[in-house]
Write an enzyme that holds these catalytic residues in place. Structure first.
Site, PDB file in Angstrom:
ATOM      1  N   MET A  30      46.894  41.072  39.479  1.00  0.00           N
ATOM      2  CA  MET A  30      47.291  42.130  38.537  1.00  0.00           C
ATOM      3  C   MET A  30      48.138  43.164  39.281  1.00  0.00           C
ATOM      4  SD  MET A  30      44.274  42.506  35.759  1.00  0.00           S
ATOM      5  CE  MET A  30      43.147  43.502  36.713  1.00  0.00           C
ATOM      6  N   HIS A  34      47.622  44.291  48.130  1.00  0.00           N
ATOM      7  CA  HIS A  34      47.173  44.758  49.439  1.00  0.00           C
ATOM      8  C   HIS A  34      46.989  43.532  50.338  1.00  0.00           C
ATOM      9  CE1 HIS A  34      43.313  43.353  47.970  1.00  0.00           C
ATOM     10  NE2 HIS A  34      43.394  44.184  46.946  1.00  0.00           N
ATOM     11  N   GLY A  36      44.504  41.884  51.135  1.00  0.00           N
ATOM     12  CA  GLY A  36      43.645  40.838  50.574  1.00  0.00           C
ATOM     13  C   GLY A  36      44.471  39.839  49.778  1.00  0.00           C
ATOM     14  N   HIS A  37      45.386  40.355  48.947  1.00  0.00           N
ATOM     15  CA  HIS A  37      46.254  39.466  48.166  1.00  0.00           C
ATOM     16  C   HIS A  37      47.158  38.653  49.099  1.00  0.00           C
ATOM     17  CE1 HIS A  37      45.637  42.704  44.994  1.00  0.00           C
ATOM     18  NE2 HIS A  37      45.266  41.614  44.360  1.00  0.00           N
ATOM     19  N   GLU A 148      37.002  36.103  47.152  1.00  0.00           N
ATOM     20  CA  GLU A 148      35.535  36.068  46.977  1.00  0.00           C
ATOM     21  C   GLU A 148      34.944  37.449  46.710  1.00  0.00           C
ATOM     22  OE1 GLU A 148      34.317  34.019  50.525  1.00  0.00           O
ATOM     23  OE2 GLU A 148      34.758  32.049  49.654  1.00  0.00           O
ATOM     24  N   GLN A 153      33.685  36.342  39.152  1.00  0.00           N
ATOM     25  CA  GLN A 153      34.922  35.824  38.558  1.00  0.00           C
ATOM     26  C   GLN A 153      35.218  34.419  39.070  1.00  0.00           C
ATOM     27  OE1 GLN A 153      38.703  38.091  37.761  1.00  0.00           O
ATOM     28  NE2 GLN A 153      39.313  37.197  39.705  1.00  0.00           N
ATOM     29  N   LEU A 184      38.883  45.468  50.573  1.00  0.00           N
ATOM     30  CA  LEU A 184      40.181  45.852  50.005  1.00  0.00           C
ATOM     31  C   LEU A 184      40.187  45.572  48.511  1.00  0.00           C
ATOM     32  CD1 LEU A 184      42.889  44.793  52.615  1.00  0.00           C
ATOM     33  CD2 LEU A 184      41.504  46.848  52.494  1.00  0.00           C
ATOM     34  N   SER A 185      40.735  46.515  47.760  1.00  0.00           N
ATOM     35  CA  SER A 185      40.798  46.414  46.306  1.00  0.00           C
ATOM     36  C   SER A 185      41.971  47.247  45.827  1.00  0.00           C
ATOM     37  CB  SER A 185      39.497  46.966  45.708  1.00  0.00           C
ATOM     38  OG  SER A 185      39.673  47.251  44.342  1.00  0.00           O
TER      39      SER A 185
HETATM   40  O1  PAF Z   1      41.283  39.214  39.883  1.00  0.00           O
HETATM   41  C1  PAF Z   1      42.251  39.633  39.210  1.00  0.00           C
HETATM   42  O2  PAF Z   1      43.153  40.301  39.702  1.00  0.00           O
HETATM   43  C2  PAF Z   1      42.322  39.286  37.730  1.00  0.00           C
HETATM   44  O3  PAF Z   1      41.055  39.279  37.154  1.00  0.00           O
HETATM   45  C3  PAF Z   1      43.061  37.956  37.460  1.00  0.00           C
HETATM   46  C4  PAF Z   1      42.319  36.774  38.048  1.00  0.00           C
HETATM   47  C5  PAF Z   1      44.468  38.027  38.042  1.00  0.00           C
HETATM   48  C6  PAF Z   1      43.171  37.726  35.951  1.00  0.00           C
HETATM   49  O4  PAF Z   1      43.875  38.765  35.331  1.00  0.00           O
END
Ligand code: PAF
Length: 293
Positions: A30, A34, A36-37, A148, A153, A184-185
């Protein structure tokens, strides 16, 4: 890196990769990226030929409109980070592109979404399942990569793929933390410097609790974590549950499952943060790993 906004163009690009026998990896996000991504992008690049990152703030997974409105948006910075990380395709659709008509599908995940995040954020996982299934349909990836940190999710997405017979392998990737332990978030961007410091108490308490497994009961460990975090006036535990890592149902005894995880959601001021710790995995306690030192 190319930036694509339309599903039809994305599919043309993917068809070209597939015609050349290449595998496709998808990292759904979304935005407000950061490290983490970026660790997901790196994993994607080692395991597939073409790395697609989607950025879409999905309205259907927010049960709180204020939370949706205040979700950080940093498209320019995100694009720079993704280019540097050698992402091949940045897919950034509009709301109209993803939801040309309201999505009325409801998913049944049994007890998986009745606890923890599902309990406190009703409808959240239905929205996640809606958008993730649409992204899988749009990108038809061979593998998809998720962090994780969002432990529940990840379990829901694995269940989704199984239910829908999606031919995509779900790859879970370890939590990335600040040096002092804060997971990280994207939401960390909403914390003040002081709050960031205070929020490290969450992971530090989880790490401390790891040492209790041999001497305390599950109930005592829950009480310890909850009281220790709540002792900090700026933090408020919404839940801390110790669950079977496969079914996500609460356990009452350390020997009740081979895979045991503690999951929490904590408010730091107005900002809601989640984190988790694996207490036990597979056959013995020795296999478990603490989240940070
Ligand atoms: O983890 C996230 O950023 C969201 O929940 C995702 C998996 C991209 C779905 O919108």
């Amino acid at each position: 890196m190319i930036v694509v906004h339309a599903i039809a163009i994305l599919q043309q690009e993917i068809a070209a990769w597939k015609q050349n026998g290449k595998t496709i990896g998808l990292v759904p996000t979304m935005g407000a990226l950061h490290r983490g991504h970026i660790s997901l992008v790196e994993k994607c690049r080692t395991e597939t030929d073409c790395c697609i990152v989607s950025i879409f703030v999905n309205p259907t997974q927010f049960n709180d409109q204020m939370d949706y409105a205040s979700y950080p948006k940093k498209f320019k910075d995100d694009s720079v980070m993704l280019k540097e990380a050698c992402c091949d395709i940045l897919f950034a659709p509009s709301e109209q592109e993803m939801y040309p008509a309201p999505d009325t599908r409801t998913f049944d995940f049994g007890m998986l979404d009745k606890v923890m995040e599902g309990r406190f954020r009703p409808g959240h996982f239905n929205g996640v399942a809606q958008i993730v299934s649409k992204l899988f349909q749009a990108a038809s990836p061979d593998k998809a990569f998720f962090g994780e940190k969002d432990f529940q999710q990840l379990a829901i997405i694995r269940a989704l793929v199984q239910q829908q017979n999606c031919p995509v392998e779900i790859v879970g990737c370890p939590i990335v933390r600040e040096s002092e332990g804060l997971a990280l978030s994207s939401r960390n961007a909403r914390l003040t410097i002081k709050q960031r410091q205070i929020a490290t108490k969450i992971s530090q308490t989880l790490t401390k609790s790891y040492a209790l497994v041999s001497s305390k009961t599950v109930g005592e460990t829950i009480a310890f974590v909850t009281e220790e975090i709540n002792a900090e006036p700026s933090l408020r535990v919404e839940y801390f549950d110790i669950v079977n890592g496969n079914t996500l149902q609460p356990v009452t005894d350390w020997n009740e499952a081979d895979y045991i995880v503690g999951c929490t959601a904590v408010f730091c001021g107005e900002v809601r943060l989640i984190d988790n710790i694996t207490y036990r995995k597979q056959k013995t306690l020795k296999n478990a790993t603490p989240p940070c030192s």
